[in-house]
Design a protein around this motif. Sequence first.
Motif, mmCIF file in Angstrom:
data_model
loop_
_atom_site.group_PDB
_atom_site.id
_atom_site.type_symbol
_atom_site.label_atom_id
_atom_site.label_comp_id
_atom_site.label_asym_id
_atom_site.label_seq_id
_atom_site.Cartn_x
_atom_site.Cartn_y
_atom_site.Cartn_z
ATOM 1 N N VAL A 63 -40.698 -37.354 106.732
ATOM 2 C CA VAL A 63 -41.355 -37.888 105.538
ATOM 3 C C VAL A 63 -41.322 -36.863 104.405
ATOM 4 O O VAL A 63 -41.048 -37.194 103.244
ATOM 5 N N GLN A 67 -39.540 -36.903 100.510
ATOM 6 C CA GLN A 67 -40.253 -36.680 99.259
ATOM 7 C C GLN A 67 -39.592 -35.603 98.402
ATOM 8 O O GLN A 67 -39.695 -35.615 97.177
ATOM 9 N N CYS A 191 -43.897 -50.565 102.733
ATOM 10 C CA CYS A 191 -43.314 -49.808 101.612
ATOM 11 C C CYS A 191 -43.044 -50.711 100.412
ATOM 12 O O CYS A 191 -43.328 -50.343 99.262
ATOM 13 N N SER A 314 -37.969 -43.674 101.335
ATOM 14 C CA SER A 314 -38.618 -42.494 100.767
ATOM 15 C C SER A 314 -38.446 -42.429 99.254
ATOM 16 O O SER A 314 -39.348 -41.990 98.531
ATOM 17 N N THR A 317 -40.927 -43.642 96.145
ATOM 18 C CA THR A 317 -41.990 -42.875 95.488
ATOM 19 C C THR A 317 -41.490 -42.116 94.266
ATOM 20 O O THR A 317 -42.296 -41.521 93.548
ATOM 21 N N PHE A 343 -49.960 -44.081 98.186
ATOM 22 C CA PHE A 343 -50.388 -43.906 99.575
ATOM 23 C C PHE A 343 -49.925 -45.068 100.454
ATOM 24 O O PHE A 343 -49.671 -44.883 101.652
ATOM 25 N N LEU A 346 -46.393 -44.180 101.407
ATOM 26 C CA LEU A 346 -46.393 -43.105 102.409
ATOM 27 C C LEU A 346 -46.794 -43.634 103.780
ATOM 28 O O LEU A 346 -46.228 -43.238 104.805
ATOM 29 N N LEU A 349 -43.870 -45.317 105.256
ATOM 30 C CA LEU A 349 -42.900 -44.339 105.753
ATOM 31 C C LEU A 349 -43.313 -43.771 107.101
ATOM 32 O O LEU A 349 -42.478 -43.586 107.992
#
Length: 407
Positions: A63, A67, A191, A314, A317, A343, A346, A349
């Motif tokens: 993860v 990012q 997501c 990913s 974001t 959030f 995330l 993910l």
Amino acid sequence: MLPPEPPQQQLQPPPPAPQNHVVTTIENLPAEGSGGGSLSASSRAGVRQRIRKVLNREMLISVALGQVLSLLICGIGLTSKYLSEDFHANTPVFQSFLNYILLFLVYTTTLAVRQGEENLLAILRRRWWKYMILGLIDLEANYLVVKAYQYTTLTSVQLLDCFVIPVVILLSWFFLLIRYKAVHFIGIVVCILGMGCMVGADVLVGRHQGAGENKLVGDLLVLGGATLYGISNVWEEYIIRTLSRVEFLGMIGLFGAFFSGIQLAIMEHKELLKVPWDWQIGLLYVGFTACMFGLYSFMPVVIKKTSATSVNLSLLTADLYSLFCGLFLFHYKFSGLYLLSFFTILIGLVIYSSTSTYIAQDPRVYKQFRNPSGPVVDLPATAQVEPSVTYTSLGQETEEEPHVRVA
């Protein structure tokens, strides 16, 4: 006289996966009292705990790596925004050309000095036309999405760009033979819900929506770019798993620089002459190229550790990171839905990365293929471990693959 040819042997079925390369999960650890050996309750508990720790660490690393890619895309977006809005430098092809030139200087020259089958000329003799197609796909994917901002709204670009996710899933299913579980689809849905929450927040706060002069044309450009991105990402995953990261980047640099140079000379040479060159614009171009080069260089590493699908999830974001920076740089309005969206993505993910995907049975090569990587566990000699699932892939086996060592 030539010696007689030896009799042709019948093809034998491939041997089963070797016993020192089995996939051990928490569920298939032998229970006490089972046939063929047993583990004590304390030993089994210790092994389970070690497996959970390693899997949790690998999941968090996956993860976090995704990012990092999102932050690089944020840097690309911010420098592009300054160039186009503050300095009126609308040069998307020239910006891609700078990145491809840097890839060429670093990775293509690396291939040129190698010896043997990994040499640049040897690769070109075998696969030049495949990399030529891939270079065109990668170049036009970047161009179509950037061009779409001139015709459609920001909201449409954000929503339709998610089309890359089903494209990657379908291509991975049919060409890479990747199989997903129910928990993966749950993570994907979460997501996308987070992405929808961000778009809703944009509408509520009245964030700048873009030109929107010809929305249908812009929407089609986004869908075309997302489709090409999906093809490029899946092709990239196949190359880095079966060949090498340096070969992929070297060939992309070679053909990307060639085709972007031609496109630049035809379509963008007049725009380039209009750019009011000074040190600020030069610094923005340098920043854009550095972020783009970092994205291209680091993405194969993340894809090999996770997958093309995980990477694209990913990257959802990235728009949120750009928004958070815009709160300070461009005085965007803030909404609590942005934090909720961040959030939510995330969480999706984490859900997706919590379970391994696997490769469908293929008789040519037996190999583990886990996402994320599994642990290396030493088991007592009395334990007889039977694999519950055979993980296979088309690539050659490497030492990086997780395995269980048994006596």
